[in-house]
Design an enzyme around this catalytic site. Sequence first.
Site, PDB file in Angstrom:
ATOM      1  N   ALA A  65       0.870  -1.175   0.000  1.00  0.00           N
ATOM      2  CA  ALA A  65       0.000   0.000   0.000  1.00  0.00           C
ATOM      3  C   ALA A  65       0.905   1.222   0.000  1.00  0.00           C
ATOM      4  O   ALA A  65       2.064   1.159   0.442  1.00  0.00           O
ATOM      5  CB  ALA A  65      -0.880  -0.024   1.239  1.00  0.00           C
ATOM      6  N   GLY A 108       0.518  -4.886   0.925  1.00  0.00           N
ATOM      7  CA  GLY A 108      -0.693  -4.904   0.098  1.00  0.00           C
ATOM      8  C   GLY A 108      -0.459  -5.559  -1.259  1.00  0.00           C
ATOM      9  O   GLY A 108      -1.400  -6.082  -1.866  1.00  0.00           O
ATOM     10  N   GLU A 131       4.776  -5.069   7.053  1.00  0.00           N
ATOM     11  CA  GLU A 131       4.100  -3.967   7.762  1.00  0.00           C
ATOM     12  C   GLU A 131       4.650  -3.766   9.168  1.00  0.00           C
ATOM     13  O   GLU A 131       4.658  -2.652   9.694  1.00  0.00           O
ATOM     14  CB  GLU A 131       2.589  -4.243   7.838  1.00  0.00           C
ATOM     15  CG  GLU A 131       1.866  -4.147   6.509  1.00  0.00           C
ATOM     16  CD  GLU A 131       1.818  -5.452   5.726  1.00  0.00           C
ATOM     17  OE1 GLU A 131       2.614  -6.376   6.033  1.00  0.00           O
ATOM     18  OE2 GLU A 131       0.997  -5.542   4.800  1.00  0.00           O
TER      19      GLU A 131
HETATM   20  N1  CO8 Z   1       4.618   3.149  -0.739  1.00  0.00           N
HETATM   21  C1  CO8 Z   1       5.024   4.306  -1.300  1.00  0.00           C
HETATM   22  N2  CO8 Z   1       6.167   4.420  -1.994  1.00  0.00           N
HETATM   23  C2  CO8 Z   1       6.936   3.330  -2.123  1.00  0.00           C
HETATM   24  C3  CO8 Z   1       6.563   2.085  -1.576  1.00  0.00           C
HETATM   25  C4  CO8 Z   1       5.341   2.014  -0.853  1.00  0.00           C
HETATM   26  N3  CO8 Z   1       4.874   0.879  -0.307  1.00  0.00           N
HETATM   27  N4  CO8 Z   1       7.531   1.191  -1.861  1.00  0.00           N
HETATM   28  C5  CO8 Z   1       8.460   1.839  -2.572  1.00  0.00           C
HETATM   29  N5  CO8 Z   1       8.099   3.127  -2.744  1.00  0.00           N
HETATM   30  C6  CO8 Z   1       8.834   4.190  -3.445  1.00  0.00           C
HETATM   31  C7  CO8 Z   1      10.042   4.660  -2.648  1.00  0.00           C
HETATM   32  O1  CO8 Z   1       9.641   5.603  -1.679  1.00  0.00           O
HETATM   33  C8  CO8 Z   1      10.901   5.247  -3.741  1.00  0.00           C
HETATM   34  O2  CO8 Z   1      10.391   6.514  -4.063  1.00  0.00           O
HETATM   35  P1  CO8 Z   1      11.404   7.812  -4.099  1.00  0.00           P
HETATM   36  O3  CO8 Z   1      12.323   7.493  -5.235  1.00  0.00           O
HETATM   37  O4  CO8 Z   1      10.474   8.948  -4.371  1.00  0.00           O
HETATM   38  O5  CO8 Z   1      12.083   7.845  -2.806  1.00  0.00           O
HETATM   39  C9  CO8 Z   1      10.624   4.340  -4.933  1.00  0.00           C
HETATM   40  O6  CO8 Z   1       9.393   3.665  -4.647  1.00  0.00           O
HETATM   41  C10 CO8 Z   1      11.696   3.271  -5.127  1.00  0.00           C
HETATM   42  O7  CO8 Z   1      11.850   2.596  -3.889  1.00  0.00           O
HETATM   43  P2  CO8 Z   1      13.291   2.346  -3.222  1.00  0.00           P
HETATM   44  O8  CO8 Z   1      14.240   3.451  -3.565  1.00  0.00           O
HETATM   45  O9  CO8 Z   1      13.048   2.048  -1.768  1.00  0.00           O
HETATM   46  O10 CO8 Z   1      13.723   1.022  -4.012  1.00  0.00           O
HETATM   47  P3  CO8 Z   1      14.707  -0.118  -3.504  1.00  0.00           P
HETATM   48  O11 CO8 Z   1      14.981  -0.975  -4.696  1.00  0.00           O
HETATM   49  O12 CO8 Z   1      15.860   0.457  -2.766  1.00  0.00           O
HETATM   50  O13 CO8 Z   1      13.855  -0.970  -2.406  1.00  0.00           O
HETATM   51  C11 CO8 Z   1      11.873  -2.072  -1.586  1.00  0.00           C
HETATM   52  C12 CO8 Z   1      12.723  -1.691  -2.813  1.00  0.00           C
HETATM   53  C13 CO8 Z   1      12.646  -3.081  -0.717  1.00  0.00           C
HETATM   54  C14 CO8 Z   1      10.600  -2.713  -2.082  1.00  0.00           C
HETATM   55  C15 CO8 Z   1      11.576  -0.789  -0.740  1.00  0.00           C
HETATM   56  O14 CO8 Z   1      11.054   0.205  -1.609  1.00  0.00           O
HETATM   57  C16 CO8 Z   1      10.566  -1.003   0.354  1.00  0.00           C
HETATM   58  O15 CO8 Z   1      10.901  -1.538   1.391  1.00  0.00           O
HETATM   59  N6  CO8 Z   1       9.309  -0.539   0.145  1.00  0.00           N
HETATM   60  C17 CO8 Z   1       8.272  -0.591   1.154  1.00  0.00           C
HETATM   61  C18 CO8 Z   1       7.739  -1.998   1.324  1.00  0.00           C
HETATM   62  C19 CO8 Z   1       6.678  -2.024   2.399  1.00  0.00           C
HETATM   63  O16 CO8 Z   1       6.929  -1.743   3.557  1.00  0.00           O
HETATM   64  N7  CO8 Z   1       5.441  -2.384   2.024  1.00  0.00           N
HETATM   65  C20 CO8 Z   1       4.328  -2.462   2.926  1.00  0.00           C
HETATM   66  C21 CO8 Z   1       3.546  -1.202   2.896  1.00  0.00           C
HETATM   67  S1  CO8 Z   1       2.259  -1.140   4.122  1.00  0.00           S
HETATM   68  C22 CO8 Z   1       1.032  -2.076   3.460  1.00  0.00           C
HETATM   69  O17 CO8 Z   1       1.106  -2.591   2.367  1.00  0.00           O
HETATM   70  C23 CO8 Z   1      -0.215  -2.208   4.291  1.00  0.00           C
HETATM   71  C24 CO8 Z   1      -1.368  -2.745   3.466  1.00  0.00           C
HETATM   72  C25 CO8 Z   1      -2.622  -2.771   4.269  1.00  0.00           C
HETATM   73  C26 CO8 Z   1      -3.491  -1.578   4.107  1.00  0.00           C
HETATM   74  C27 CO8 Z   1      -4.823  -1.902   4.692  1.00  0.00           C
HETATM   75  C28 CO8 Z   1      -5.695  -0.742   4.935  1.00  0.00           C
HETATM   76  C29 CO8 Z   1      -7.007  -1.128   5.591  1.00  0.00           C
END
Ligand code: CO8
Length: 257
Positions: A65, A108, A131
């Site tokens: 998400a 998500g 998460e």
């Molecule tokens: N949300 C927003 N932006 C994101 C997300 C995300 N989940 N994941 C990556 N991005 C963005 C980064 O912020 C970055 O943007 P910017 O260049 O502007 O800084 C761009 O994508 C590229 O990401 P990275 O530079 O971090 O890329 P890497 O190759 O270094 O790393 C990863 C890749 C490991 C996937 C890393 O991006 C990461 O850890 N992302 C987050 C993963 C995460 O924690 N996901 C869970 C999110 S919470 C969730 O899903 C809850 C769902 C339930 C909701 C229910 C509601 C009722």
Amino acid sequence: MAYETIIVETRSKVGLVTLNRPKALNALNSQVLADLLASCRAFEADADIGAIVITGSEKAFAAGADIKEMQSKSYVDAYMEDFFSGWEDFTRIRKPIIAAVSGYALGGGCELAMMCDFIIASDNAKFGQPEITLGVMPGMGGSQRLTRFVGKAKAMDMCLTGRMMDAAEAERTGLVSRVVATSDLLEEALKAAAKIAGFSLPAVMMAKEAVNRAYETTLSEGLRFERRLFHSMFALEDQKEGMAAFTEKRQANFKNR
Ligand code: CO8
């Protein structure tokens, strides 16, 4: 219809949706939910479409998400708008949906893949429920669907440590149905979808409904439900055609009725 966050195509009888927020690794925000729902509902209404494939990029199916959309919400915001409850509508799409997952399917993203009917993963796929590292927990079904798919031990491990599962482990534990080379992912998923779309659509939809029922009811109720659906299939022209084609040693020509 023009979509902001996805690319929508048709390949013969298959609807293909590609998540398209590359700068955010296909993070799922409210617009993605709206676009995905609208496109799948359009495919549902299109009598020429027999199956749907949802995919992302090679690097990410979806990295979760959208954290930036969520981070400043208050409890009242989340509760009053029933944040992300619209994903439940996605699970009401009755035509079969295959998730073709390459790269990250996190939070998500993993939950969206699990909402599809089955997952074909590329050998670079990584699944996770990270998460906990953000100070929260899964909220789109991760604690429930993942547990049903891979069992308590693996689900606890993933949800409590936030670690990722690679494609081999995901296949071993039953999260994904098959693993293919990254370069073959889309072709394999489209091939599987085209095969499904070539069968009787009512039979396919009833089979989907029956398998899903297995997750919601007791064995005896599920068996009764299955038998009733099976009996009802003798009302289908496609049953007559399918069985006639077998005995006449020819290819069936289903009419979807
Ligand atoms: N949300 C927003 N932006 C994101 C997300 C995300 N989940 N994941 C990556 N991005 C963005 C980064 O912020 C970055 O943007 P910017 O260049 O502007 O800084 C761009 O994508 C590229 O990401 P990275 O530079 O971090 O890329 P890497 O190759 O270094 O790393 C990863 C890749 C490991 C996937 C890393 O991006 C990461 O850890 N992302 C987050 C993963 C995460 O924690 N996901 C869970 C999110 S919470 C969730 O899903 C809850 C769902 C339930 C909701 C229910 C509601 C009722």
